[in-house]
Write a protein that holds these residues in place. Sequence first.
Motif, mmCIF file in Angstrom:
data_model
loop_
_atom_site.group_PDB
_atom_site.id
_atom_site.type_symbol
_atom_site.label_atom_id
_atom_site.label_comp_id
_atom_site.label_asym_id
_atom_site.label_seq_id
_atom_site.Cartn_x
_atom_site.Cartn_y
_atom_site.Cartn_z
ATOM 1 N N ASP A 119 -1.078 40.632 -23.619
ATOM 2 C CA ASP A 119 -1.847 41.425 -24.578
ATOM 3 C C ASP A 119 -3.173 40.773 -24.927
ATOM 4 O OD1 ASP A 119 0.993 42.719 -26.472
ATOM 5 O OD2 ASP A 119 -0.048 43.449 -24.683
ATOM 6 N N SER A 120 -3.191 39.435 -24.972
ATOM 7 C CA SER A 120 -4.457 38.790 -25.295
ATOM 8 C C SER A 120 -5.362 38.685 -24.076
ATOM 9 C CB SER A 120 -4.237 37.408 -25.924
ATOM 10 O OG SER A 120 -3.305 36.666 -25.184
ATOM 11 N N GLU A 121 -4.786 38.424 -22.915
ATOM 12 C CA GLU A 121 -5.623 38.428 -21.710
ATOM 13 C C GLU A 121 -4.791 38.812 -20.493
ATOM 14 O OE1 GLU A 121 -7.160 34.511 -21.296
ATOM 15 O OE2 GLU A 121 -5.213 33.582 -21.572
ATOM 16 N N THR A 122 -5.313 39.746 -19.739
ATOM 17 C CA THR A 122 -4.531 40.245 -18.612
ATOM 18 C C THR A 122 -4.499 39.273 -17.443
ATOM 19 O OG1 THR A 122 -6.403 41.385 -17.619
ATOM 20 C CG2 THR A 122 -5.099 42.615 -19.200
ATOM 21 N N LYS A 123 -5.476 38.389 -17.404
ATOM 22 C CA LYS A 123 -5.450 37.362 -16.357
ATOM 23 C C LYS A 123 -5.238 36.006 -17.017
ATOM 24 C CE LYS A 123 -7.840 39.656 -12.701
ATOM 25 N NZ LYS A 123 -8.823 39.612 -11.628
ATOM 26 N N ILE A 124 -4.398 35.242 -16.420
ATOM 27 C CA ILE A 124 -4.057 33.956 -17.035
ATOM 28 C C ILE A 124 -4.623 32.802 -16.211
ATOM 29 C CG2 ILE A 124 -1.796 33.720 -15.875
ATOM 30 C CD1 ILE A 124 -0.752 32.667 -18.604
ATOM 31 N N GLU A 125 -5.166 31.846 -16.933
ATOM 32 C CA GLU A 125 -5.725 30.698 -16.202
ATOM 33 C C GLU A 125 -4.624 29.770 -15.755
ATOM 34 O OE1 GLU A 125 -8.963 30.458 -19.814
ATOM 35 O OE2 GLU A 125 -7.551 28.843 -19.372
ATOM 36 N N SER A 126 -5.030 28.970 -14.806
ATOM 37 C CA SER A 126 -4.076 28.062 -14.182
ATOM 38 C C SER A 126 -3.351 27.174 -15.192
ATOM 39 C CB SER A 126 -4.813 27.211 -13.139
ATOM 40 O OG SER A 126 -3.917 26.536 -12.351
ATOM 41 N N LYS A 127 -4.141 26.596 -16.081
ATOM 42 C CA LYS A 127 -3.538 25.636 -17.022
ATOM 43 C C LYS A 127 -2.525 26.320 -17.921
ATOM 44 C CE LYS A 127 -7.066 22.065 -17.444
ATOM 45 N NZ LYS A 127 -8.250 21.669 -18.224
ATOM 46 N N LYS A 128 -2.966 27.422 -18.454
ATOM 47 C CA LYS A 128 -2.086 28.153 -19.366
ATOM 48 C C LYS A 128 -0.833 28.612 -18.656
ATOM 49 C CE LYS A 128 -5.495 29.919 -22.625
ATOM 50 N NZ LYS A 128 -6.148 31.128 -23.152
#
Lengths: 115, 326
Positions: free
Chosen positions: A31-40
Amino acid sequence: MNTTSSSVKKKMKNKIRFSDEQIRCLETMFDSETKIESKKKVQLARELGLQPRQVAIWFQNKRARWKSKLLERDYSILMDNYKSLASRFEVLKKEKQSLLVQVIIQFYSLLNRHV
Amino acid sequence: MKRLGSSSSLGAMIICPNTTGEHNQGNNHVYTGEFQALLEGLDEEGCMEESGGHMAEKKRRLSVDQVKALEKNFEVENKLEPERKAKLAQELGLQPRQVAVWFQNRRARWKTKQLERDYGILKANFDALKHNYETLQLDNETLLKEIRELKSKLNEDGASESKVCVKEEKIVSETDEKCKAATTLNSLTKCDKDASDLHLENLNGTNGIISASVFTDLKDGSSDSTDSSAILNEDNNSPTAAISSSASGVSPHPFLDLQNGSSSSMACTFQFSDPKTNFTRDAHKAYQPQFVRIEEHNFFGDESCSTFFSDDQAPTLHWYCPEDWN
């Protein structure tokens, strides 16, 4: 929860469903971001007890499903707008017809003055 | 770690198999060489199972030929019944379940594509309709202005009719006014585009049906075109008098010019609110004839309007108006 299958051969019994808790967390992140970064991603995976790859793929599938839903909604909205515009158009068309009549009446009236 | 298609990126993944015991147990991961092939075997959209937990050797990509055959079959019929499934599975050397799953996925993909396509069409139609709507608005504004001008002219006339010389002036100035009105009318009586002009391809699913019904409504606003209330042709069959019917065969509407070749049959019926001026085909016989002989195609030709008032040239328009017309 429905999972999207691939065209690749597979046996259903090896499929693992995520727990409700896991899905809830994933959805919240989505919901906050549709793409997730590697670290997260790595962090989230650790938190949820999943493979980073699993998290990645979940996001991938989720984006596809979400895109579909969006399109469905947009289509429905556009259809409503179209229908309402079409009926207003029809009203306007009738208005034009009556205006044409009026113009012609006036026109003839004017011509009549000098007959 | 998105579309893992290249083996090089996979290499990194495969480096440390079985590093953490719990992963193995929980998710049944077996990082073998075949896992690489597995990971490469993502479908076109890159979707994979969420779990990711499966025996590697069980998951292998379908061959190109297999996919081709399946696609071809899908084109014929996108739903599968048991015989077809078994037959296909046998032909392609696959498990029936695989064939079933493939069809399931394929239908889902097709549905999405179809929706995208439908959306594009609808958007195009909407934009076109909007444009036509705005054009129509402008037309109506023009007509309204014209009405006002003619009305004011009419009022002026009333005041000065008795004076001959002034009358002549009025005629001259009115000629311009009338020509202007005539040309306005000429351009505005051309058939309106309406929503049915839009080439609506058959939309998928129920939406298509809804749209179709919307447009048939718009296409023909009147079923009572036969008793068009309008200023009438005296003789519909007369070649000079007849308004060319629209291509769709709507009965001639003398009032509004339906150009030949126009694809849309705009129903041009309208009711006069004043019952006195209700000219129906039947009523005209009882009523005093008020016929307008309208030349073909043009209600008022651009050139012909100048002949209205000259005595030498026979005007192309004839009309007979009883007093109570005014």
